[in-house]
Design an enzyme around this catalytic site. Sequence first.
Site, PDB file in Angstrom:
ATOM      1  N   GLY A 153      -2.291   4.008 -11.749  1.00 25.88           N
ATOM      2  CA  GLY A 153      -1.142   3.128 -11.549  1.00 25.88           C
ATOM      3  C   GLY A 153      -1.492   1.965 -10.638  1.00 25.88           C
ATOM      4  N   GLY A 154      -2.726   1.496 -10.748  1.00 24.49           N
ATOM      5  CA  GLY A 154      -3.254   0.484  -9.831  1.00 24.49           C
ATOM      6  C   GLY A 154      -2.957  -0.948 -10.190  1.00 24.49           C
ATOM      7  N   ASP A 200      -3.634   1.956 -15.785  1.00 22.39           N
ATOM      8  CA  ASP A 200      -2.225   1.570 -15.752  1.00 22.39           C
ATOM      9  C   ASP A 200      -1.749   1.414 -17.190  1.00 22.39           C
ATOM     10  OD1 ASP A 200       0.358   0.512 -14.913  1.00 22.39           O
ATOM     11  OD2 ASP A 200      -0.616   0.066 -13.012  1.00 22.39           O
ATOM     12  N   PHE A 234       0.728   7.767 -16.592  1.00 23.34           N
ATOM     13  CA  PHE A 234       0.477   8.923 -15.727  1.00 23.34           C
ATOM     14  C   PHE A 234       1.417  10.101 -15.982  1.00 23.34           C
ATOM     15  CE2 PHE A 234       2.275   5.700 -12.516  1.00 23.34           C
ATOM     16  CZ  PHE A 234       3.596   6.036 -12.732  1.00 23.34           C
ATOM     17  N   ARG A 280      -1.624   4.652  -4.950  1.00 25.54           N
ATOM     18  CA  ARG A 280      -1.060   3.842  -3.862  1.00 25.54           C
ATOM     19  C   ARG A 280       0.349   3.391  -4.223  1.00 25.54           C
ATOM     20  NH1 ARG A 280      -2.859   0.564   0.605  1.00 25.54           N
ATOM     21  NH2 ARG A 280      -1.667  -1.359   0.853  1.00 25.54           N
ATOM     22  N   HIS A 328       6.211   7.306  -4.343  1.00 23.67           N
ATOM     23  CA  HIS A 328       7.489   7.030  -3.670  1.00 23.67           C
ATOM     24  C   HIS A 328       8.482   6.322  -4.587  1.00 23.67           C
ATOM     25  CE1 HIS A 328       6.607   2.735  -1.834  1.00 23.67           C
ATOM     26  NE2 HIS A 328       6.477   2.768  -3.135  1.00 23.67           N
TER      27      HIS A 328
END
Length: 385
Positions: A229-230, A254, A274, A289, A293
Amino acid sequence: MDSIVSQIHSLAQSTGEAGRLEIQRALRQTQVELQSPIEVLFELVNSTLGVSVVRMSTDLGLFGILAKSSESLSVNKIAEASGASPDLLARILRYLASTNMIMEAGVNQYEANKTTHVFASEKGEAMVLHGFDFHAVIMRVMPDFFKETKYQDVTSNKYIPFHKAFNTNLSCFDWLIQHPEHFTPFQKAMTSIEGSEWTEGFDLLESEIKKLPSTAAQSSERTFLVDIGGGHGHQSIQLGQKYPNVLGRLVLQDLPTTVENLAIEGVKVEAYDFFQKQPLVGAKFYYLRRVLHDWPDNDATKILRNVAEAMSTDSRVLIDDTVLPDTEAVWQGTMADLALMISCGGKERTRRQWELLADAAGLRVEQIHSYVAATYTSIVVLALK
């Protein structure tokens, strides 16, 4: 009074990040204690007005006009450059100066200060646009949403204040992609907070990097780090610049729409969702990163399970995210928690919440490497149980 202010400045310059944070906390508490009840109420009203004035000032380019000038400018000069009425501009500039966003240099004369330069930067402008045009719209419906849902916690992202605000059934990220006027500021704002500071003092990472050969990576060689997910690979690029021997051993993953036509020297780019099975088995590190959240616990658990199923016994998950303290959390952390909740159903987590999340995915918290005291930003290292 001047001597007290001078002492505070001197103390701030001689302390570290944590000390600087404590000084700010103490000053805010002192301000609250000194305020009268009416001042408390006026400050509340001003918090809403201030955001609107900053948004309008951004449209007018006021911060950029002042930031580019090496001297103070008159209201008339700023009016010529911005196209605004001098009379209206005089009132706006007076307000900005009174709230310390610009500096008053004389009668109808203004110049830039530190805050002006922040708002004039690309990062600052992106944050203003994203904050006002996206988050403020959601905040406006937040009270009604929770009244309708009988004040229950957000545990799913299927229906949250975001959906009510923008009258959509799409997820937050799908909606943003379809609305470039919102997606572009969002991307710029997120990109502006990327960096390699997470590697500082992180012994686990540095010790493993030292084991890597300085020669070019072989096709049969184990992947060193998968940046899941970069986005456009800003973190992978930063890591490669700091540690050149990891190049050729990094993989960026991604969604197809994100990585389409993306090429980064020394970084393999893969399209990957993902929520699907992780195709790269046995990498040394899986790095996420500011990913987890954005998601409620059920979805975050699914993401981690897909990683866990691909791990070797010596693989580690590196979650680059916030670890909220159990008590005395600073406002930046609590603000982010509520903003994530209402915009995408996510949350900032405490250590205990990270431990529960890891356990649900078949993992365990091995260590926590904290690197930004002001925001509790940390690397949560996960290993297989």
